[in-house]
Design an enzyme around this catalytic site. Structure first.
Site, PDB file in Angstrom:
ATOM      1  N   ASP A 148      -1.223   8.801   8.344  1.00 38.80           N
ATOM      2  CA  ASP A 148      -0.595   7.735   7.550  1.00 38.80           C
ATOM      3  C   ASP A 148       0.808   8.119   7.096  1.00 38.80           C
ATOM      4  O   ASP A 148       1.680   7.268   6.946  1.00 38.80           O
ATOM      5  CB  ASP A 148      -1.483   7.384   6.363  1.00 38.80           C
ATOM      6  CG  ASP A 148      -2.773   6.740   6.854  1.00 38.80           C
ATOM      7  OD1 ASP A 148      -3.696   7.484   7.258  1.00 38.80           O
ATOM      8  OD2 ASP A 148      -2.833   5.506   6.910  1.00 38.80           O
ATOM      9  N   ARG A 182       0.880  -1.189   0.000  1.00 40.67           N
ATOM     10  CA  ARG A 182       0.000   0.000   0.000  1.00 40.67           C
ATOM     11  C   ARG A 182       0.908   1.227   0.000  1.00 40.67           C
ATOM     12  O   ARG A 182       1.936   1.227   0.680  1.00 40.67           O
ATOM     13  CB  ARG A 182      -0.940   0.013   1.212  1.00 40.67           C
ATOM     14  CG  ARG A 182      -2.103  -0.993   1.079  1.00 40.67           C
ATOM     15  CD  ARG A 182      -3.152  -0.795   2.154  1.00 40.67           C
ATOM     16  NE  ARG A 182      -3.971   0.380   1.941  1.00 40.67           N
ATOM     17  CZ  ARG A 182      -4.802   0.869   2.870  1.00 40.67           C
ATOM     18  NH1 ARG A 182      -4.888   0.291   4.061  1.00 40.67           N
ATOM     19  NH2 ARG A 182      -5.535   1.926   2.617  1.00 40.67           N
ATOM     20  N   LYS A 227      -6.865   9.661   6.542  1.00 34.06           N
ATOM     21  CA  LYS A 227      -8.064   9.169   5.850  1.00 34.06           C
ATOM     22  C   LYS A 227      -8.847  10.291   5.167  1.00 34.06           C
ATOM     23  O   LYS A 227      -8.987  11.380   5.725  1.00 34.06           O
ATOM     24  CB  LYS A 227      -8.934   8.435   6.876  1.00 34.06           C
ATOM     25  CG  LYS A 227     -10.197   7.811   6.342  1.00 34.06           C
ATOM     26  CD  LYS A 227      -9.971   6.897   5.140  1.00 34.06           C
ATOM     27  CE  LYS A 227      -8.971   5.791   5.405  1.00 34.06           C
ATOM     28  NZ  LYS A 227      -8.526   5.118   4.165  1.00 34.06           N
TER      29      LYS A 227
END
Ligand code: MRU
Length: 351
Positions: free
Chosen positions: A233, A87, A244
């Site tokens: 993140d 990811r 997010k």
């Protein structure tokens, strides 16, 4: 399954709570090889920057255990690249993989390198738990009295191990018997708030309410929110923060209503090599996450139903970037860090 442990490793197998099934079913997934662990990261059986990082460290250990004697270093190098790419946005993933691979490289013998990979991956897990405790302690005095704390997505123990990051001060306060009330956003399209944050809070007995993402401004304008706290993140060297999708909107709203906006994150989320938010890779996920809804039928059976107009095309960025100027401070394992290059550089130089 032991409480508050989203992932663990036993011999060469990785075990994780399958987060796709929560809150309806708590099931453990067993992954016997690093490609299986990569798939679990990509398909979000495991998710959340901190736990993705731990999963990446464990996957690297699996790769080291599985690699044949001949071509050991070439194979593990290739595995490191594949795992890091599982990811793109969460910095913790490549941080963990680089850390485990660098530790292995200090060993001359492959047998020692395999052992070192396992111990380093486990050490990374243990440090994440310790850092989350420190984030909890650092954030605890900031919690508002008599107003709610608003959080977005899921940055609890499922996402980060230990107490989590954004939820860590909340769990720390609740553990000490201090009153705290949480407003959790649903977090469309995948619903990490509705499915995971609310589940974690319910399990722990923390008072809370779930709201639609679009209701945040309403509660802010009514004076019901005393603080916003989110995870991250990836945090660029200048403090711009990817989190997010929807986080940026909340930060703008918080500024309008003069509500402090905190980002809770440990050092592995910071990316000193990334100058600003414009350079943070933003994952775009499959449009079905938007076009369909996943959940549990009355029968208990897991189901996916179509909600959007047939044939429509969708865009689905999983993250957005909140400029440093909208962030009050970072809550880290070293305490509060101001959202600017100088303070971040001093913080990271101590690592
Ligand atoms: O796509 P996810 O569920 O892996 O994303 C996680 C988040 O963005 C969370 O909001 C969180 O703050 C970062 S994880 C500590």
């Amino acid at each position: 399954m032991s409480q508050n442990k989203p992932i663990w490793m036993e011999e060469s197998a990785v075990f994780m709570i399958d987060q796709r099934l929560l809150p309806h079913r708590v099931e453990t997934l067993r992954l016997d090889s690093y490609p299986e662990t990569i798939r679990a990261i990509q398909e979000m059986a495991v998710r959340g920057a901190g736990t993705i990082g731990v999963a990446g460290g464990f996957a690297m250990a699996q790769a080291a255990l599985d690699a044949p004697e001949a071509g050991f270093w070439e194979q593990t190098q290739r595995a490191a690249e594949e795992i890091s790419a599982a990811r793109p946005t969460a910095k913790n993933l490549s941080h963990a993989v680089d850390r485990v691979f660098s530790a292995m490289r200090k060993e001359k013998e492959t047998a020692a390198a395999r052992r070192r990979a396992v111990s380093e991956a486990q050490a990374f897990y243990d440090e994440n738990v310790e850092m989350s405790e420190k984030i909890g302690q650092a954030g605890l005095p900031l919690l508002p009295q008599g107003k709610a704390v608003l959080t977005h997505c899921n940055a609890g123990w499922l996402a980060c191990t230990g107490l989590g990051t954004a939820l860590a001060p909340i769990f720390a306060a609740h553990r000490q018997g201090k009153p705290v009330f949480v407003i959790a956003t649903e977090t469309r399209p995948r619903g990490q708030g509705a499915k995971l944050t609310v589940w974690e809070l319910s399990q722990a007995g923390v008072p809370h309410a779930l709201i639609a993402d679009t209701a945040a401004g309403h509660f802010m304008s009514r004076g019901e929110i005393g603080m916003v706290i989110v995870g991250a993140d990836r945090i660029a060297a200048n403090g711009d923060t990817a989190n997010k999708i929807g986080t940026y909107t909340l930060a703008v709203l918080a500024k309008e209503h003069k509500i402090p906006f905190y980002v809770a994150a440990p050092s592995p989320t910071f990316d000193a090599g990334c100058p600003s938010g414009a350079r943070i890779p933003i994952e775009e996920r499959h449009e079905d996450e938007l076009l369909r809804a996943e959940g549990s039928l009355h029968s208990g059976e897991q189901a996916s139903i179509r909600v959007a107009t047939p044939g429509v095309k969708a865009r689905n960025p999983a993250f957005d970037v909140t400029p440093a100027a909208l962030i009050t401070a970072f809550i880290t394992e070293a305490g509060l860090i101001q959202p600017n290059s100088a303070a971040i550089s001093v913080f990271l130089s101590g690592k």
